[in-house]
Design a protein around this motif. Structure first.
Motif, PDB file in Angstrom:
ATOM      1  N   THR A 176      28.584 -16.355  37.381  1.00 41.64           N
ATOM      2  CA  THR A 176      26.856 -16.230  37.605  1.00 41.64           C
ATOM      3  C   THR A 176      26.883 -15.465  39.057  1.00 41.64           C
ATOM      4  O   THR A 176      27.834 -15.374  39.740  1.00 41.64           O
ATOM      5  CB  THR A 176      26.305 -17.419  37.764  1.00 41.64           C
ATOM      6  N   SER A 186      32.135 -20.695  37.131  1.00 41.79           N
ATOM      7  CA  SER A 186      31.584 -22.015  36.665  1.00 41.79           C
ATOM      8  C   SER A 186      32.713 -23.192  37.087  1.00 41.79           C
ATOM      9  O   SER A 186      33.813 -22.655  36.631  1.00 41.79           O
ATOM     10  CB  SER A 186      31.016 -21.941  35.279  1.00 41.79           C
ATOM     11  N   THR A 230      27.734 -23.238  28.880  1.00 39.42           N
ATOM     12  CA  THR A 230      29.031 -24.206  29.478  1.00 39.42           C
ATOM     13  C   THR A 230      29.228 -24.869  27.908  1.00 39.42           C
ATOM     14  O   THR A 230      30.503 -25.270  28.018  1.00 39.42           O
ATOM     15  CB  THR A 230      28.623 -25.172  30.522  1.00 39.42           C
TER      16      THR A 230
END
Length: 482
Positions: A176, A186, A230
């Motif tokens: 991100t 992440s 996710t």
């Protein structure tokens, strides 16, 4: 009797494999054929040679078989390519996002250890982001992206940037950013393990649909869904697309979903981009429609398409125009897969311009056909509903050929395509390697084919392949006969 044998065999394979009911292709590959080509062997009779469209020499006879199928398919480029040369040569497998003002491309450097960022005002002239490159690198530890990073697929929602990328060749990872240049990985990585190439993503409502693929054997596409990027769920039991199909790009137009798919062409010597239409983004086989081929290159592999849209919903386009970037195996300056561009004045016209391959039959006349193979690929493939009628010929691996890939066959049979009535001789004494004879993708049909003198003693199959009258012999012993 033949139908009874098919039913018995399908039941037999279902019991052995546990893959579920195996069904015949929806369309009989031998119906609706529009072209026929006849091939004679080097030792066919003079009369046979006189009647043939192609005559083999006894060396690399697969070239004549491939030429006959290519002639039948009669493919060409449906989408305009104003630049015959690559437009971005600084990175591999570049994927592009347009933020309303600037085009952003992200791709892997020649080492596949860094992701590089490039910008363009017009989508054709690119500038490297020297101030920030590399914008993402391999991790110093961890097993999910410490060796390589590639296929970096970016998009923007509001003021936030997101990207899914490939780590270590077989993991899907998430990053991100607030500005598109400083990226954070992440803590949930890998978000999908043992899956590759997150090149296609679309958001429908609050759900993301991601299209990934396998990287070896019969390359195939999976569809995944998530609401948070996710936690991902594989949407279907079994692959959505098989048959050497891989990196894809989804978009939506006039209420229908479209998927642009990379596919190997001509025994993995070249490549095409196919276009499919469906009422929903799952692209189930019984709901989708194959519209045709839009990009065709007979000598270069084609990969990682991206269709430029205004949002991640993929349903509006800058100036309603087609802009499609894709990579091609075209080595230049240390980069193996630079970026190319297709353009069209109207997205609707571009969809309508897709070209359906012709279907037909290649008939081998009596004799022996000696074959080798494309490096990393097959000797030849039978695709798009075409038929190879062997006419009881012998197809033999040439002396001295080393055929090592463990998951690729000398002959590849695609969905709704057919091979029948010949013997494949692996020439085990005089050739080396694994010598897989025939690789059958889902929905392929094989009738009365015998494999002999081969180190691999089975047909690699995807579920729903139909095998009738198969024989495989080793040292005079019958290994399988249906």
């Amino acid at each position: 009797m033949r139908r009874l044998l098919m039913i018995l065999f399908c039941s037999f394979v279902m019991i052995l494999s546990g893959c579920g009911i195996i069904t015949a292709p929806k369309d009989n590959a031998s119906k609706g054929l529009t072209a026929t080509r006849i091939i004679a062997a080097s030792n066919s009779s003079d009369k046979s040679k006189a009647s043939a469209d192609y005559v083999c020499t006894g060396t690399n006879d697969e070239e004549q078989i491939r030429a006959a199928f290519s002639d039948i398919l009669n493919l060409s480029n449906a989408w305009n390519q104003p630049n015959k040369s690559p437009i971005l040569t600084g990175a591999n497998f570049s994927l592009v996002w347009y933020d309303g003002t600037i085009y952003h491309a992200y791709g892997a450097d020649s080492t596949y250890k860094n992701i590089l960022h490039f910008t363009s005002k017009d989508g054709t002239t690119w500038t490297a982001d020297i101030a920030h490159n590399p914008v993402l690198t391999v991790s110093g530890s961890g097993t999910w992206d410490n060796k390589s990073v590639a296929v970096f697929n970016p998009w923007k929602e509001g003021s936030n940037w997101f990207a899914l990328y490939r780590g270590n060749g077989n993991n899907v990872c998430l990053a991100t950013s607030s500005d598109g240049v400083v990226w954070a990985k992440s803590a949930s990585n890998p978000v999908i393990a043992n899956e590759a190439d997150p090149a296609g993503i679309i958001k429908v409502g609050s759900t993301y649909y991601l299209y990934t693929n396998t990287t070896c054997g019969d390359r195939s596409i999976n569809v995944w869904t998530s609401t948070n990027l996710t936690s991902w769920k594989r949407s279907l039991n079994g692959f959505t697309f098989t048959g050497d199909r891989y990196c894809s790009a989804p978009f939506k137009y006039n209420g229908n979903y479209y998927l642009l798919i990379s596919k190997y062409y001509d025994a993995r010597k070249g490549g095409v981009l196919e276009l499919y239409q469906c009422v929903d983004p799952f692209f189930k086989e019984d709901q989708r429609k194959f519209l045709g081929v839009v990009v065709y290159d007979p000598i270069h592999l084609v990969d990682t398409p991206s269709v430029i849209t205004n949002t991640i919903n993929r349903d509006t386009f800058p100036n309603n125009q087609l802009l499609c970037y894709y990579s091609k195996y075209y080595p230049v300056g240390g980069i193996s897969f630079p970026a190319f561009l297709c353009v069209g004045s109207d997205i609707g016209n571009a969809i309508n311009n897709a070209i359906l391959p012709r279907t037909g039959k290649v008939t081998l006349l009596e004799g022996n056909y000696n074959i080798s193979h494309i490096s990393g690929g097959y000797a030849f493939d039978v695709t798009y509903g075409n038929v190879l009628d062997g006419n009881n010929a012998i197809i033999k691996l040439m002396n001295g050929v080393n055929y090592s890939p463990a998951t690729v066959g000398m002959i590849f049979v695609d969905n709704k395509s057919t091979i029948r009535d010949f013997k494949f001789d692996g020439n085990e004494t005089n050739a080396t390697g694994n010598q897989i004879g025939v690789f059958v993708s889902r929905g392929g049909l094989v009738e009365n084919v015998e494999v002999t003198n081969s180190r691999i003693k089975y047909f690699p199959l995807i579920s729903d392949s139909i095998i009738i009258g198969i024989k495989q012999r080793v040292a005079g012993f019958l290994k399988k006969s249906i």
